[in-house]
Design a protein around this motif. Sequence first.
Motif, PDB file in Angstrom:
ATOM      1  N   GLU A 167      81.585  69.006  78.039  1.00 53.94           N
ATOM      2  CA  GLU A 167      80.707  70.068  77.041  1.00 53.94           C
ATOM      3  C   GLU A 167      80.991  69.767  75.599  1.00 53.94           C
ATOM      4  O   GLU A 167      80.451  70.540  74.958  1.00 53.94           O
ATOM      5  CB  GLU A 167      81.604  71.383  77.628  1.00 53.94           C
ATOM      6  N   ILE A 168      81.428  68.562  75.177  1.00 47.58           N
ATOM      7  CA  ILE A 168      81.594  68.475  74.001  1.00 47.58           C
ATOM      8  C   ILE A 168      80.286  67.245  73.698  1.00 47.58           C
ATOM      9  O   ILE A 168      80.269  66.460  74.265  1.00 47.58           O
ATOM     10  CB  ILE A 168      82.676  67.748  73.470  1.00 47.58           C
ATOM     11  N   PRO A 169      79.548  67.604  72.563  1.00 50.67           N
ATOM     12  CA  PRO A 169      78.410  66.753  72.403  1.00 50.67           C
ATOM     13  C   PRO A 169      78.939  65.286  72.218  1.00 50.67           C
ATOM     14  O   PRO A 169      79.799  64.898  71.657  1.00 50.67           O
ATOM     15  CB  PRO A 169      77.755  67.127  70.985  1.00 50.67           C
ATOM     16  N   ARG A 170      78.382  64.066  72.802  1.00 50.68           N
ATOM     17  CA  ARG A 170      78.574  62.930  72.750  1.00 50.68           C
ATOM     18  C   ARG A 170      78.692  62.136  71.324  1.00 50.68           C
ATOM     19  O   ARG A 170      79.565  61.584  71.093  1.00 50.68           O
ATOM     20  CB  ARG A 170      77.333  61.884  73.515  1.00 50.68           C
ATOM     21  N   GLU A 171      77.865  62.664  70.534  1.00 52.19           N
ATOM     22  CA  GLU A 171      77.895  62.231  69.012  1.00 52.19           C
ATOM     23  C   GLU A 171      79.489  62.629  68.402  1.00 52.19           C
ATOM     24  O   GLU A 171      79.648  61.927  67.623  1.00 52.19           O
ATOM     25  CB  GLU A 171      76.734  62.736  68.123  1.00 52.19           C
ATOM     26  N   VAL A 172      79.953  63.881  68.767  1.00 49.32           N
ATOM     27  CA  VAL A 172      81.298  64.166  68.458  1.00 49.32           C
ATOM     28  C   VAL A 172      82.300  63.343  69.026  1.00 49.32           C
ATOM     29  O   VAL A 172      83.208  62.712  68.480  1.00 49.32           O
ATOM     30  CB  VAL A 172      81.519  65.573  68.601  1.00 49.32           C
TER      31      VAL A 172
END
Length: 223
Positions: free
Chosen positions: A95-100
Amino acid sequence: TSEVLMEHLYLNGVDEEGFQSAKAIVESTTSLLTEPDDMMNLLTMLNTHADHLYAHSLGVSTYAVMISRKVGWHSAANVYKVAMGGLLHDIGKKEIPREVLEKQRKDMSAEEVQLYETHPQRGMAILGQIPTVPSDVLEIVMQHHENCLGLGFPMRLTKRHIHPMARLIAVANDFCTMVLKGPQSLNLSPPDALQRMNVMQKDKYDGQFLTALSAVFNLPIPE
């Protein structure tokens, strides 16, 4: 699973018999988890959401099983929970954006760090909806970033409040972050990583599990 383990795990100097035993346990655990569709979907996500995530999870699971054997945890049920907890500890990162996830922590904004540090709660919430996931595994997922000094996240728990299996996984998790490829990796060899953990960060960890990890590599405990 077998191919990823052989490709990504650092095996130089590792206890060969211990590794083969742990590898078999992780493979069988992965096989069991892929039978229900909901668990299969979660494992598939680990392999697709970020390039390093599945290899990291397999590494944590494998080293955690080897650590558990070194400290005398021979109950099949407990070893299974350790293997499963290692595989699923980072499931909240879906649920954490890939870019992060692809950033080093030092390059994250304050808001991104805050978001990143929610992945234990997110993982526990995801797995809490699956009746077959043991409560011990939920504790692992929620507490794998806590440390014995009370400086971890998300709850700043001290040693006596952290589940023993979570304390074990924390050692395997930090070790794999240091040695396996990934955005947070320090690209250290196992001896260098263990030196760092034993000398610079020793008080963060449960000593029995840190000592056991050194034994996995047949290394003396650094002074």
